[in-house]
Design an enzyme around this catalytic site. Structure first.
Site, PDB file in Angstrom:
ATOM      1  N   GLY A   8       0.848  -1.186   0.000  1.00  0.00           N
ATOM      2  CA  GLY A   8       0.000   0.000   0.000  1.00  0.00           C
ATOM      3  C   GLY A   8       0.881   1.232   0.000  1.00  0.00           C
ATOM      4  N   CYS A   9       0.464   2.257   0.683  1.00  0.00           N
ATOM      5  CA  CYS A   9       1.215   3.515   0.753  1.00  0.00           C
ATOM      6  C   CYS A   9       2.634   3.263   1.262  1.00  0.00           C
ATOM      7  CB  CYS A   9       0.489   4.492   1.679  1.00  0.00           C
ATOM      8  SG  CYS A   9       1.419   5.981   2.042  1.00  0.00           S
ATOM      9  N   PHE A  10       3.626   3.564   0.431  1.00  0.00           N
ATOM     10  CA  PHE A  10       4.999   3.272   0.861  1.00  0.00           C
ATOM     11  C   PHE A  10       5.463   4.154   2.006  1.00  0.00           C
ATOM     12  CE2 PHE A  10       6.367   5.117  -3.555  1.00  0.00           C
ATOM     13  CZ  PHE A  10       6.035   6.416  -3.199  1.00  0.00           C
TER      14      PHE A  10
END
Length: 161
Positions: A8-10
C-alpha cells in the site's frame, strides 16, 4: 540482501522495517513494464506499477521470514482493492521474489494465513522484474514530515487517533 514488498502507501510502511533492524528502506515502484515511472502516473494507475519498498538487510540481523511476518502484520491481506483509504492497483499488495526460496517462503506463509482464516489472501506473488526509486521527497517521508505523516496514518485508518 534485498527484498521487495508492495504494502500500500509506501510512506506508511517504511518506518516499520527500520524498527526491526533493516539497514535501508527505499520507496519506489515495481511490477509494471514502463521504465522510470513517475509518482503521478503510478498513483493515477497508468503504469501497472505498485508502490513498493526495497529493503536492504543483513540476514544475520533479520531473516527473510521475519520480513514476511512484519509485512503480513502491517497490511490488510484480504483487501483486493488497495490498503486502507488508498485504493487502486498501485496500492494493492505484492511480494516480489528474487529467488525460488523467497517464493516458497512467501507462498507457505500466504497459504497458512488462508488456511487459518478461511479467507482468500489478496497478495500477488510475482517474480521481481525491476525497481524504480521514487522521487526524493518520498524517501524517509516520516522523518521529513512527521506531523503530516502522523496525520496520514490516522486518516488512513492505519493508526488510531
Amino acid at each position: 540482501m534485498k527484498a521487495y514488498f508492495a504494502g500500500g502507501c509506501f510512506w506508511c510502511v517504511t518506518p516499520i522495517y527500520k524498527m526491526y533492524g533493516v539497514d535501508k528502506v527505499v520507496c519506489g515502484y515495481s511490477g509494471g513494464d514502463e521504465q522510470n515511472p513517475s509518482y503521478e502516473d503510478v498513483k493515477a494507475q497508468k503504469t501497472g506499477h505498485r508502490e513498493t519498498i526495497m529493503l536492504e538487510y543483513d540476514p544475520e540481523k533479520v531473516s527473510y521470514d521475519k520480513l514476511l511476518d512484519i509485512f503480513l502484520a502491517n497490511v490488510d491481506p484480504f483487501d483486493a482493492d488497495g490498503q486502507f483509504i488508498d485504493k487502486g492497483f498501485s496500492y494493492t499488495l505484492a511480494v516480489y521474489y528474487t529467488t525460488e526460496e523467497e517464493k516458497l517462503k512467501a507462498y507457505t506463509k500466504i497459504s497458512k494465513l488462508e488456511a487459518d482464516s478461511g479467507r482468500k489472501v489478496q497478495i500477488a506473488l510475482e517474480k521481481f522484474k525491476s525497481f524504480y526509486e521514487a522521487e526524493e521527497y518520498h524517501q524517509d517521508y516520516y522523518l521529513k514530515n512527521p506531523e503530516a505523516f502522523e496525520k496520514e496514518l490516522i486518516e488512513s485508518g492505519r493508526k488510531k487517533g
